[in-house]
Write an enzyme that holds these catalytic residues in place. Structure first.
Site, PDB file in Angstrom:
ATOM      1  CB  ILE A   1      31.716   9.107 -48.783  1.00  0.00           C
ATOM      2  CG1 ILE A   1      30.914   9.645 -47.591  1.00  0.00           C
ATOM      3  CG2 ILE A   1      31.108   9.538 -50.106  1.00  0.00           C
ATOM      4  CD1 ILE A   1      30.975  11.183 -47.471  1.00  0.00           C
TER       5      ILE A   1
ATOM      6  CE1 TYR B   1      25.530  19.010 -40.555  1.00  0.00           C
ATOM      7  CE2 TYR B   1      25.135  21.237 -39.733  1.00  0.00           C
ATOM      8  CZ  TYR B   1      25.326  20.359 -40.788  1.00  0.00           C
ATOM      9  OH  TYR B   1      25.318  20.836 -42.085  1.00  0.00           O
TER      10      TYR B   1
ATOM     11  CE  LYS C   1      29.299  19.666 -43.309  1.00  0.00           C
ATOM     12  NZ  LYS C   1      29.339  18.874 -44.576  1.00  0.00           N
TER      13      LYS C   1
END
Length: 294
Positions: free
Chosen positions: A39, A127, A131
């Protein structure tokens, strides 16, 4: 017939999506893993979306190695922000909706009580920050988006807390488990089911409830309480022939590279009200623990 494109098909949620979509009537889907669709390759994303012309894109691909993310900053942002943005742009161009999975780590974890969707974010590590950046990128790139924040995901597939506990129980008689972090364990199969329900709602029922939603399990527990429940069930189901000694420890007793939220309790009221989707019943999902031992 609705057409669904699933990315990250070998992850916990991705594999559950494949299992469930294979049994649902009225769906034409393709599910691609990282080897089949990276992706982070925007051209490849644009090509597959243009070719398949999905009604819904479900992005289950993510860089979820929380501690490794602290060292793999560029990779984390590539997978968690740039990839979802490319998918969202392709969705917008073709008129598709995008359903994107996010995380409790977008919050600081210092709130009293459950987090609702409109609460201020404050990720503490790479992280969570990557996100959150992905959430923003998806929302900005595609008007028809659903961002689904979840927490403490486990399943019969891949690596997760339930499988780790059962594995450690084979060689250990006692474990120290963190007792001052709280959240809602969430079965990946329930997440997959929720995403499929939302897909049908927005394509078949002309439902326009786009935006951010929380979806996780109830009741809320600590990791320590979760572990004790797993071992109790394992004994009940004759998978263990001993009583594990589970000792509560604090976060400071178990240092990790990335900071974990002390409070990962997500409020599910909005998704219940908007789509009629009930919280994940994680206790029910543990009624056949043998599935987690292979």
């Amino acid at each position: 017939m609705i057409k669904i494109l699933v990315t990250g098909s070998l992850g916990q949620v991705g594999r559950c999506l494949v299992d469930q979509l294979s049994t649902v009537d009225g769906v034409d889907f393709i599910a691609l893993d990282r080897e089949e669709l990276d992706i982070t390759d925007s051209s490849a994303v644009a090509d597959i979306v243009h070719s398949f012309q999905p009604d819904v894109i479900i992005n289950a691909a993510a860089h979820t190695a929380v501690d490794r993310a602290e060292d793999e900053v560029e990779l984390s942002y590539a997978i968690n922000r740039d990839g979802p943005e490319s998918l969202a742009k392709a969705a917008e161009k073709t008129g598709a909706a995008i359903l994107h999975i996010s995380t409790d780590y977008v919050f600081a974890g210092d709130k009293d009580g459950e987090y609702i969707e409109s609460d201020e974010t404050g990720p503490q590590g790479v992280y969570g920050k990557s996100k959150l950046a992905g959430e923003i990128a998806v929302a900005n790139a595609c008007k028809r988006h659903v961002i689904l924040r979840t927490a403490w995901v486990f399943s019969e597939h891949g690596g997760n807390f339930v499988k780790s506990m059962l594995r450690l129980a084979q060689t250990r008689d006692s474990l120290g488990i963190v007792a001052d972090q709280f959240g809602g364990p969430t079965h990946a199969g329930d997440i997959a089911r929720a995403l499929i329900e939302i897909s049908f709602s927005i394509t078949q029922k002309n439902h326009n409830g786009f935006g951010v939603y929380h979806y996780s399990g109830l009741p809320h527990v600590s990791w320590y309480q979760f572990a004790k429940y797993i071992f109790d069930e394992a004994n009940e189901q004759a998978l263990l022939n001993k009583n594990m000694s589970v000792n509560p420890i604090s976060t400071s007793d178990y240092p990790t590279l990335a900071k974990r939220p002390a409070n990962s309790k997500l409020n599910n009221n909005k998704i219940q009200s908007e789509f009629g989707i009930e919280p994940s019943d994680w206790q029910l999902a543990l009624k056949n623990l043998k599935q987690y031992t292979s």
